[in-house]
Design a protein around this motif. Structure first.
Motif, PDB file in Angstrom:
ATOM      1  N   SER A  38       0.818  -1.218   0.000  1.00 23.71           N
ATOM      2  CA  SER A  38       0.000   0.000   0.000  1.00 23.71           C
ATOM      3  C   SER A  38       0.849   1.264   0.000  1.00 23.71           C
ATOM      4  CB  SER A  38      -0.955   0.009   1.186  1.00 23.71           C
ATOM      5  OG  SER A  38      -0.230   0.030   2.397  1.00 23.71           O
ATOM      6  N   THR A  39       2.096   1.149   0.382  1.00 25.17           N
ATOM      7  CA  THR A  39       2.997   2.305   0.383  1.00 25.17           C
ATOM      8  C   THR A  39       3.606   2.583  -0.991  1.00 25.17           C
ATOM      9  OG1 THR A  39       4.786   0.850   1.100  1.00 25.17           O
ATOM     10  CG2 THR A  39       3.599   2.070   2.822  1.00 25.17           C
ATOM     11  N   SER A  40       3.403   1.692  -1.922  1.00 26.14           N
ATOM     12  CA  SER A  40       3.967   1.845  -3.258  1.00 26.14           C
ATOM     13  C   SER A  40       3.284   2.986  -4.010  1.00 26.14           C
ATOM     14  CB  SER A  40       3.789   0.549  -4.057  1.00 26.14           C
ATOM     15  OG  SER A  40       4.100   0.763  -5.417  1.00 26.14           O
ATOM     16  N   GLU A  41       4.052   3.699  -4.797  1.00 30.37           N
ATOM     17  CA  GLU A  41       3.469   4.757  -5.631  1.00 30.37           C
ATOM     18  C   GLU A  41       2.511   4.170  -6.679  1.00 30.37           C
ATOM     19  OE1 GLU A  41       6.130   6.517  -8.816  1.00 30.37           O
ATOM     20  OE2 GLU A  41       7.615   5.302  -7.741  1.00 30.37           O
ATOM     21  N   TYR A  42       2.659   2.899  -6.969  1.00 24.76           N
ATOM     22  CA  TYR A  42       1.808   2.238  -7.965  1.00 24.76           C
ATOM     23  C   TYR A  42       0.541   1.643  -7.360  1.00 24.76           C
ATOM     24  CZ  TYR A  42       5.995   2.625 -10.816  1.00 24.76           C
ATOM     25  OH  TYR A  42       7.074   3.107 -11.493  1.00 24.76           O
ATOM     26  N   TYR A  43       0.448   1.610  -6.038  1.00 21.52           N
ATOM     27  CA  TYR A  43      -0.681   0.973  -5.367  1.00 21.52           C
ATOM     28  C   TYR A  43      -2.037   1.578  -5.746  1.00 21.52           C
ATOM     29  CZ  TYR A  43      -3.732  -0.725  -1.659  1.00 21.52           C
ATOM     30  OH  TYR A  43      -4.780  -1.275  -0.969  1.00 21.52           O
ATOM     31  N   PRO A  44      -2.218   2.899  -5.665  1.00 23.32           N
ATOM     32  CA  PRO A  44      -3.541   3.436  -6.013  1.00 23.32           C
ATOM     33  C   PRO A  44      -3.974   3.079  -7.434  1.00 23.32           C
ATOM     34  CG  PRO A  44      -2.263   5.094  -4.854  1.00 23.32           C
ATOM     35  CD  PRO A  44      -1.322   3.953  -5.164  1.00 23.32           C
ATOM     36  N   THR A  45      -3.082   3.224  -8.379  1.00 22.86           N
ATOM     37  CA  THR A  45      -3.418   2.908  -9.770  1.00 22.86           C
ATOM     38  C   THR A  45      -3.747   1.432  -9.924  1.00 22.86           C
ATOM     39  OG1 THR A  45      -1.952   4.672 -10.521  1.00 22.86           O
ATOM     40  CG2 THR A  45      -2.608   3.024 -12.159  1.00 22.86           C
TER      41      THR A  45
ATOM     42  N   MET B  53     -12.146  -0.638  -3.284  1.00 24.86           N
ATOM     43  CA  MET B  53     -11.939   0.807  -3.214  1.00 24.86           C
ATOM     44  C   MET B  53     -11.989   1.303  -1.774  1.00 24.86           C
ATOM     45  SD  MET B  53     -11.258   2.406  -6.052  1.00 24.86           S
ATOM     46  CE  MET B  53     -10.020   1.137  -6.013  1.00 24.86           C
ATOM     47  N   ARG B  54     -12.915   0.766  -0.995  1.00 25.12           N
ATOM     48  CA  ARG B  54     -13.039   1.159   0.410  1.00 25.12           C
ATOM     49  C   ARG B  54     -11.739   0.811   1.164  1.00 25.12           C
ATOM     50  NH1 ARG B  54     -17.564  -1.227   1.279  1.00 25.12           N
ATOM     51  NH2 ARG B  54     -18.812   0.627   0.858  1.00 25.12           N
ATOM     52  N   ALA B  55     -11.265  -0.397   0.984  1.00 29.18           N
ATOM     53  CA  ALA B  55     -10.046  -0.831   1.668  1.00 29.18           C
ATOM     54  C   ALA B  55      -8.825  -0.033   1.189  1.00 29.18           C
ATOM     55  CB  ALA B  55      -9.822  -2.333   1.441  1.00 29.18           C
ATOM     56  N   ALA B  56      -8.737   0.192  -0.099  1.00 31.17           N
ATOM     57  CA  ALA B  56      -7.594   0.942  -0.642  1.00 31.17           C
ATOM     58  C   ALA B  56      -7.618   2.379  -0.137  1.00 31.17           C
ATOM     59  CB  ALA B  56      -7.624   0.914  -2.170  1.00 31.17           C
ATOM     60  N   HIS B  57      -8.810   2.955  -0.073  1.00 28.93           N
ATOM     61  CA  HIS B  57      -8.924   4.328   0.422  1.00 28.93           C
ATOM     62  C   HIS B  57      -8.519   4.418   1.894  1.00 28.93           C
ATOM     63  CE1 HIS B  57     -10.331   8.332   1.181  1.00 28.93           C
ATOM     64  NE2 HIS B  57     -11.128   7.873   2.124  1.00 28.93           N
ATOM     65  N   ILE B  58      -8.871   3.430   2.683  1.00 33.76           N
ATOM     66  CA  ILE B  58      -8.476   3.416   4.098  1.00 33.76           C
ATOM     67  C   ILE B  58      -6.957   3.361   4.212  1.00 33.76           C
ATOM     68  CG2 ILE B  58      -8.484   1.990   6.196  1.00 33.76           C
ATOM     69  CD1 ILE B  58     -11.460   1.310   5.443  1.00 33.76           C
TER      70      ILE B  58
ATOM     71  N   LEU C  60      -5.681  10.968  -4.588  1.00 29.97           N
ATOM     72  CA  LEU C  60      -6.764  11.601  -5.342  1.00 29.97           C
ATOM     73  C   LEU C  60      -7.458  10.592  -6.254  1.00 29.97           C
ATOM     74  CD1 LEU C  60      -8.370  14.083  -6.289  1.00 29.97           C
ATOM     75  CD2 LEU C  60      -6.498  14.533  -7.909  1.00 29.97           C
ATOM     76  N   ASP C  61      -6.684   9.738  -6.906  1.00 26.50           N
ATOM     77  CA  ASP C  61      -7.267   8.735  -7.812  1.00 26.50           C
ATOM     78  C   ASP C  61      -8.240   7.821  -7.071  1.00 26.50           C
ATOM     79  OD1 ASP C  61      -5.793   9.725  -9.917  1.00 26.50           O
ATOM     80  OD2 ASP C  61      -4.222   8.224  -9.755  1.00 26.50           O
ATOM     81  N   LEU C  62      -7.890   7.436  -5.856  1.00 31.58           N
ATOM     82  CA  LEU C  62      -8.777   6.571  -5.088  1.00 31.58           C
ATOM     83  C   LEU C  62     -10.045   7.307  -4.661  1.00 31.58           C
ATOM     84  CD1 LEU C  62      -6.224   4.558  -2.931  1.00 31.58           C
ATOM     85  CD2 LEU C  62      -7.537   3.749  -4.895  1.00 31.58           C
ATOM     86  N   TYR C  63      -9.924   8.564  -4.268  1.00 28.61           N
ATOM     87  CA  TYR C  63     -11.118   9.350  -3.941  1.00 28.61           C
ATOM     88  C   TYR C  63     -12.075   9.392  -5.129  1.00 28.61           C
ATOM     89  CZ  TYR C  63      -9.851  11.538   0.551  1.00 28.61           C
ATOM     90  OH  TYR C  63      -9.563  11.772   1.869  1.00 28.61           O
ATOM     91  N   ILE C  64     -11.539   9.715  -6.292  1.00 27.92           N
ATOM     92  CA  ILE C  64     -12.377   9.870  -7.485  1.00 27.92           C
ATOM     93  C   ILE C  64     -13.033   8.555  -7.875  1.00 27.92           C
ATOM     94  CG2 ILE C  64     -12.286  10.356  -9.971  1.00 27.92           C
ATOM     95  CD1 ILE C  64     -10.195  12.552  -9.267  1.00 27.92           C
ATOM     96  N   GLU C  65     -12.246   7.506  -7.929  1.00 25.16           N
ATOM     97  CA  GLU C  65     -12.784   6.206  -8.353  1.00 25.16           C
ATOM     98  C   GLU C  65     -13.798   5.663  -7.346  1.00 25.16           C
ATOM     99  OE1 GLU C  65     -12.566   3.320 -11.541  1.00 25.16           O
ATOM    100  OE2 GLU C  65     -11.672   5.301 -11.313  1.00 25.16           O
TER     101      GLU C  65
END
Length: 187
Positions: free
Chosen positions: A62-69, A91-96, A102-107
Motif C-alpha cells: 500500500s505504500t507503493s506509488e503504484y498501489y492506487p493505480t 476501493m473502500r479498503a484501498a482508500h483506508i 486523489l485517484d482513489l477518492y475519485i474512483e
C-alpha cells in the motif's frame, strides 16, 4: 539497472509487449521493484491475461506509488465483470490504506454514485474536497451527487466551481447534458 528500466519502458511504449515482459521479468528477478511488478501487470492486462495481472498487482504494498493505480485498475476489472461489491470493497479498503490518493477518492466516489450510495458518496466527496479543494473532478462528482439528492443549491455551487476550475473540460458539459436530458418530461 536504471538503463535497463528505461529500455524496458521504451519497449512497453513501443508496444513490443513480449520483449517488454521479458525485460521487466528479468528486472523483477534482480530488483523485486514495484515498477517491474506494475508494468508486468499492465502487459498482462493488455494481453487479456487478467488473472495474472491481478496476481501481480496484489504484490504491491500500500505504500507503493503504484498501489492506487493498481487498485483502481483491479476494481475496474471487477466492476466490468459485474463484481460490483468486490470493486466497492476494494476501493473502500484501498482508500483506508491510502487516504492521500486523489485517484482513489475519485474512483471510489464514482462507484458509490453508480451504486446509488449517494449519502456515503457525499461524505467521501466532502472529505476529498478538504484535501483537494481545487480539483474539478471532485467538484463535478459532488455536483452530480447533490443533483441526485435534489440539493440544488450545493449542486449549483459545485458545478459553477467545476466550470471555473476547468472551463474547457467536456466531461462537465456531458454531465450537465445527461442530467438535463434525464429531467425532461417524457412525451
Amino acid at each position: 539497472v536504471g538503463l535497463e528500466f528505461k529500455i524496458a519502458h521504451v519497449l512497453f511504449l513501443m508496444k513490443d509487449y513480449k520483449s517488454a515482459e521479458e525485460a521487466y521479468a528479468d528486472l523483477y528477478q534482480f530488483t523485486q521493484s514495484d515498477q517491474s511488478v506494475f508494468y508486468l501487470a499492465q502487459i498482462h492486462m493488455l494481453n487479456n491475461r487478467y488473472n495474472e495481472a491481478a496476481e501481480k498487482m496484489q504484490l504491491l504494498a500500500s505504500t507503493s506509488e503504484y498501489y492506487p493505480t493498481s487498485q483502481v485498475e483491479l476494481s475496474r476489472l471487477e466492476w466490468k465483470n459485474s463484481e460490483k461489491d468486490l470493486a466497492l470493497n476494494r476501493m473502500r479498503a484501498a482508500h483506508i490504506l491510502r487516504p492521500d490518493s486523489l485517484d482513489l477518492y475519485i474512483e471510489y466516489a464514482q462507484y458509490l454514485i453508480w451504486a446509488k450510495n449517494y449519502v456515503e458518496a457525499i461524505a467521501l466527496l466532502e472529505k476529498a474536497n478538504m484535501y483537494y479543494p481545487q480539483n474539478d473532478k471532485i467538484k463535478l462528482l459532488s455536483a452530480y451527487n447533490h443533483f441526485k439528492l435534489n440539493n440544488q443549491k450545493q449542486f449549483q455551487k459545485d458545478i459553477r466551481m467545476a466550470i471555473a476550475l476547468a472551463p474547457n473540460n467536456a466531461e462537465i458539459y456531458d454531465v450537465l447534458s445527461e442530467l438535463w436530458c434525464n429531467e425532461l418530461p417524457d412525451d
